[in-house]
Design a protein around this motif. Structure first.
Motif, PDB file in Angstrom:
ATOM      1  N   PRO A   1     -70.952  40.164 -88.314  1.00  0.00           N
ATOM      2  CA  PRO A   1     -71.533  38.880 -87.917  1.00  0.00           C
ATOM      3  C   PRO A   1     -71.358  38.644 -86.417  1.00  0.00           C
ATOM      4  CG  PRO A   1     -70.043  38.632 -89.771  1.00  0.00           C
ATOM      5  CD  PRO A   1     -69.872  40.024 -89.275  1.00  0.00           C
TER       6      PRO A   1
ATOM      7  N   SER B   1     -70.807  35.992 -85.101  1.00  0.00           N
ATOM      8  CA  SER B   1     -69.789  34.983 -84.834  1.00  0.00           C
ATOM      9  C   SER B   1     -68.445  35.618 -84.481  1.00  0.00           C
ATOM     10  CB  SER B   1     -69.646  34.029 -86.021  1.00  0.00           C
ATOM     11  OG  SER B   1     -69.349  34.749 -87.185  1.00  0.00           O
ATOM     12  N   LEU B   2     -68.219  36.879 -84.907  1.00  0.00           N
ATOM     13  CA  LEU B   2     -66.945  37.513 -84.549  1.00  0.00           C
ATOM     14  C   LEU B   2     -66.855  37.728 -83.046  1.00  0.00           C
ATOM     15  CD1 LEU B   2     -66.341  40.136 -87.344  1.00  0.00           C
ATOM     16  CD2 LEU B   2     -65.328  37.905 -87.031  1.00  0.00           C
TER      17      LEU B   2
ATOM     18  N   GLU C   1     -68.584  36.143 -80.883  1.00  0.00           N
ATOM     19  CA  GLU C   1     -68.574  34.810 -80.262  1.00  0.00           C
ATOM     20  C   GLU C   1     -67.189  34.198 -80.305  1.00  0.00           C
ATOM     21  OE1 GLU C   1     -73.213  33.639 -81.192  1.00  0.00           O
ATOM     22  OE2 GLU C   1     -71.634  32.783 -82.416  1.00  0.00           O
ATOM     23  N   ALA C   2     -66.533  34.349 -81.457  1.00  0.00           N
ATOM     24  CA  ALA C   2     -65.181  33.818 -81.573  1.00  0.00           C
ATOM     25  C   ALA C   2     -64.281  34.470 -80.526  1.00  0.00           C
ATOM     26  CB  ALA C   2     -64.632  34.069 -82.978  1.00  0.00           C
ATOM     27  N   ALA C   3     -64.432  35.777 -80.359  1.00  0.00           N
ATOM     28  CA  ALA C   3     -63.612  36.482 -79.375  1.00  0.00           C
ATOM     29  C   ALA C   3     -63.910  35.980 -77.965  1.00  0.00           C
ATOM     30  CB  ALA C   3     -63.861  37.984 -79.468  1.00  0.00           C
ATOM     31  N   GLN C   4     -65.173  35.689 -77.713  1.00  0.00           N
ATOM     32  CA  GLN C   4     -65.516  35.200 -76.377  1.00  0.00           C
ATOM     33  C   GLN C   4     -64.945  33.808 -76.124  1.00  0.00           C
ATOM     34  OE1 GLN C   4     -69.690  35.968 -75.065  1.00  0.00           O
ATOM     35  NE2 GLN C   4     -69.768  37.172 -76.931  1.00  0.00           N
ATOM     36  N   VAL C   5     -65.004  32.968 -77.149  1.00  0.00           N
ATOM     37  CA  VAL C   5     -64.399  31.642 -76.989  1.00  0.00           C
ATOM     38  C   VAL C   5     -62.887  31.804 -76.825  1.00  0.00           C
ATOM     39  CG1 VAL C   5     -63.994  29.416 -78.102  1.00  0.00           C
ATOM     40  CG2 VAL C   5     -66.219  30.495 -78.285  1.00  0.00           C
ATOM     41  N   ASP C   6     -62.340  32.821 -77.492  1.00  0.00           N
ATOM     42  CA  ASP C   6     -60.904  33.088 -77.421  1.00  0.00           C
ATOM     43  C   ASP C   6     -60.479  33.674 -76.077  1.00  0.00           C
ATOM     44  OD1 ASP C   6     -59.523  32.167 -79.552  1.00  0.00           O
ATOM     45  OD2 ASP C   6     -59.533  34.033 -80.697  1.00  0.00           O
ATOM     46  N   GLY C   7     -61.425  33.941 -75.203  1.00  0.00           N
ATOM     47  CA  GLY C   7     -61.046  34.389 -73.869  1.00  0.00           C
ATOM     48  C   GLY C   7     -61.533  35.771 -73.467  1.00  0.00           C
ATOM     49  N   CYS C   8     -62.313  36.419 -74.321  1.00  0.00           N
ATOM     50  CA  CYS C   8     -62.783  37.766 -73.993  1.00  0.00           C
ATOM     51  C   CYS C   8     -64.072  37.714 -73.173  1.00  0.00           C
ATOM     52  CB  CYS C   8     -63.091  38.545 -75.267  1.00  0.00           C
ATOM     53  SG  CYS C   8     -61.655  39.026 -76.194  1.00  0.00           S
ATOM     54  N   THR C   9     -64.262  38.735 -72.362  1.00  0.00           N
ATOM     55  CA  THR C   9     -65.597  38.971 -71.833  1.00  0.00           C
ATOM     56  C   THR C   9     -66.391  39.621 -72.953  1.00  0.00           C
ATOM     57  OG1 THR C   9     -65.013  41.172 -71.097  1.00  0.00           O
ATOM     58  CG2 THR C   9     -64.690  39.389 -69.524  1.00  0.00           C
TER      59      THR C   9
ATOM     60  N   ILE D   1     -63.215  43.999 -80.890  1.00  0.00           N
ATOM     61  CA  ILE D   1     -63.616  43.485 -82.192  1.00  0.00           C
ATOM     62  C   ILE D   1     -64.739  44.316 -82.818  1.00  0.00           C
ATOM     63  CG2 ILE D   1     -64.442  41.468 -83.461  1.00  0.00           C
ATOM     64  CD1 ILE D   1     -61.724  41.041 -82.145  1.00  0.00           C
TER      65      ILE D   1
END
Ligand SMILES: Nc1ncnc2c1ncn2[C@@H]1O[C@H](COP(=O)(O)OP(=O)(O)OP(=O)(O)O)[C@@H](O)[C@H]1O
Ligand SMILES: [Mg+2]
Lengths: 364, 285
Positions: free
Chosen positions: B174, B176-177, B179-187, B195
């Motif tokens: 998905p 969203s995984l 996206e979640a990582a990006q919100v969590d601070g990843c480029t 991920i």
């Protein structure tokens, strides 16, 4: 200290505009719920705040910063997704600590913060499991835990409870409310469930087709809907809406029958005006079975077409002026289909909307 | 009673069918392996000798020129060529496959479906039909009988497949995984490596095995584009055992075993990743 401000924010996909220049001020530590029917642009709005969608026009500010062009990682918000989006290949501990690790926090800090979040959400026993080994509610909690460990400026929730069964949903709803009490932070919460909106929100933002229809506390939105859409969307069962016309201090329904124009609205209507008369089922009850001590009432005879016992009340389906409406009987007795009862309608609580615009005749 | 019996019969029938099918599939392979350890005279004996009387390693020692034997066939060069060509072309096909598969799975761009279809249509052309044009092109470029020549051919043969397979795997993950990582601070790049890549690993491994085996076993094009020990691969080397009037079956079978064994080893090494099916417990719906 971080509120969120949307200033004439527009979202277009190619030529298609799905969010039409919305304005919204969200205060520091405020719990704001975006609610509206499917496809109205709630998720899009939330994702624009998160930075997962570009904005086509306008400004978004988090705190004092304009974040229009910042990638998600620089906005210091966290998001809980509808499908949780837990990292399937990491255990709960690593899921919780992922953001801190990326930020380069020392192991000791990560451990402390993860333990703190796990404590708040009751996850301490589950730290070594991977997401596949968790129940829906537990996954939900991990997703929230992942949001709080980073101590962000704001939490963004996109329908976080819609994958849970009814009972768990109610339970998690309370937990989210409690969590907001413990971890005071600005929250933007998206749902299409108006009950969730009413119970959680400090302020509700009702959206439709990419526009904001009304912003207000749950009380305001419930008691003073600005238009027929909000009136029928908020509250369950929905408000009865009956078309009619103002004639000599009365509302004459198109399908026959009249009710007096509520006193407080008299000066806001003119004779001949086409209107829609609105009354919630709660404010239309058989005499002796109402809840309100209404000052201004009128009485109508209505025939029971169907009665649903809900426990402390019975929902009565009937028709007025050729239109199906619902009333409620509190402290109910057995009812027979076809029985005619005299209902008391609380005019104090009734609404009038202009038929042409759908807007309440009495703007607040 | 009868019901249980019926069930039992059905199970037996199913088992038998499977067994027969397995035999049909495996026998030729087993026969090759067996023949690799038998002298030519026993292989060619009439009537056939079903049960081997005389097992020997001579076929192998002969190929490698161990002992008093003279080196008949430069197996080591072939092996080296095969290894270099298959490995390099697989790595390149995987890199392109990952980039392409990710792009098809994640991004919207113009003519996306047409591109994808084109890529697939490319696979419908039988390799051998391309051999003449490729041969002419390669001889102009002067890369006939070079490892690079074959590597390019195999990359282009494998890329459509790796793109298609890896696209499928990324599609299952998905959005969203990431996206979640990006919100969590990843480029986006970090989100990919931390991920999405680990989750698509089994698909990438599968694509790698297939690409490797395709290159490792390919014969038709290689036989056209290679001449000498500079670039001849093992399957082409098999032909060295045929001369105008005789075929050295024993040597050929021994060589076939040499081809099969690395492929088997690779498959065994990777199969753990292939079946370690992903459990997408992280997301619901
Ligand atoms: N990538 C896209 N391209 C084109 N249109 C899109 C895209 N994403 C969303 N839309 C459109 O934007 C509108 C708003 O979508 P959005 O997902 O914000 O709705 P929503 O309010 O979250 O609805 P739901 O309650 O169903 O989640 C919809 O009409 C949708 O069709
Ligand atoms: Mg949505």
């Amino acid at each position: 200290m971080a509120g969120i401000t949307l200033d004439r924010v527009v979202k277009r996909y190619g030529k298609l505009e799905v969010v039409h220049g919305i304005d919204l001020e969200i205060g520091h530590n405020e719990f704001v719920v975006l609610v509206g029917p499917s496809g109205c642009g709630k998720s899009t709005t939330l994702r624009m705040i998160a930075g997962l969608e570009d904005i086509s026009d306008g400004d978004i500010r988090i705190g004092e910063r304009v974040v229009n062009d910042l990638p998600p990682r620089k906005r210091n918000v966290s998001m809980v997704f509808q499908n949780y989006a837990l990292y399937p290949h990491m255990n709960v501990r690593d899921n919780l600590g992922f953001g801190l690790k990326i930020a380069g926090q020392p192991a000791k800090v990560i451990e402390e913060r993860v333990a703190e979040a796990a404590g708040i959400l009751g996850l301490s026993e589950l730290m070594d499991r991977i997401p596949a080994e968790l129940s829906g509610g537990q996954r939900q909690r991990v997703a929230m835990g992942r949001a709080i460990v980073r101590h962000p400026d704001a939490f963004l929730f996109d329908e976080p409870l819609s994958n849970l069964d009814a009972k768990l949903r109610v339970q998690m709803r309370t937990e989210i409310k409690k969590l907001h009490g413990k971890v005071a932070t600005t929250v933007v919460y998206v749902t299409h469930d108006q009950v969730e909106a009413m119970t959680l929100a400090d302020r509700i933002v009702v959206m439709k087709d990419g526009y904001i229809e009304q912003v207000g506390t749950p009380m305001e939105v419930f008691n003073h809907p600005v238009n027929t859409f909000v009136a029928s969307f908020i509250g369950s069962p929905p408000m009865n809406l009956i078309p009619g016309r103002i004639e000599g201090g009365e509302v004459r329904f198109s399908g026959g029958g009249t009710v007096p124009v509520p006193g407080r609205l008299k000066e806001h209507v003119r004779g001949g005006q086409e209107v829609i008369f609105g009354v919630r089922p709660d404010d239309l009850s058989p005499i002796g079975h109402g809840i309100h001590e209404a000052r201004e009432t009128c009485e109508i005879d209505l025939t029971v077409e169907l009665a649903e016992l809900l426990g402390t009340e019975t929902l009565i389906y009937t028709s007025l002026a050729g239109q199906e409406i619902q009333g409620k009987m509190f402290d109910p007795r057995d009812l027979k289909v076809g029985e005619t009862l005299t209902f008391r309608l609380s005019l104090d609580k009734a609404h009038l909307f202009d038929a042409a615009t759908g807007r309440s005749v009495r703007p607040r | 009673m009868t019901r249980a019996l019926k069930k039992r019969l059905k199970a037996t029938a199913l088992w038998l069918t499977t067994f027969v099918l397995m035999i049909v599939m495996c026998v030729p392979g087993l026969w090759v392996v067996l023949s690799a350890f038998r002298p030519n005279r026993e292989i060619l004996a009439k009537p056939p000798v079903w049960v081997p009387q005389d097992l020997t390693l001579r076929n192998f020692t002969k190929i490698f020129g161990i002992g008093e034997e003279t080196v008949a066939i430069p197996v080591l060069s072939y092996f080296w060529n095969s290894l270099v060509i298959a490995t390099t072309s697989t790595v390149i096909a995987l890199i392109i496959g990952m980039a392409g598969g990710y792009a098809f799975a994640r991004f919207r761009f113009r003519f996306k479906n047409a591109w994808f279809l084109g890529l697939m249509l490319f696979r419908t052309v039988p390799g051998i039909a391309l051999s003449l044009p490729v041969f002419m092109l390669w001889s102009r470029l002067g890369i006939i009988d070079t490892q690079m020549g074959l590597i390019i051919v195999y990359v282009s043969l494998n890329v459509p497949f790796t793109v298609w397979l890896i696209d499928g795997f990324f599609r299952q993950i998905p959005m969203s995984l990431s996206e979640a990582a990006q919100v969590d601070g990843c480029t986006r790049w970090q989100a990919f490596w931390k991920i999405e890549f680990p989750l698509a690993k089994s698909g990438i491994a599968a694509a790698g095995v297939f690409a490797f085996l395709t290159s490792w076993n390919e014969f038709a094009l290689a036989s056209q584009l290679t001449r000498s020990t500079d670039s001849k691969t093992l399957p082409v080397g098999l032909m060295d055992f045929t001369s105008q009037f005789t075929i050295d079956w024993a040597g050929m079978c021994a060589m076939a075993v040499i081809i099969i064994v690395p492929a088997l080893i690779l498959t065994f090494l990777v199969q753990k990743h292939l079946i370690a099916g992903l459990t997408f417990g992280g997301v619901k719906g």
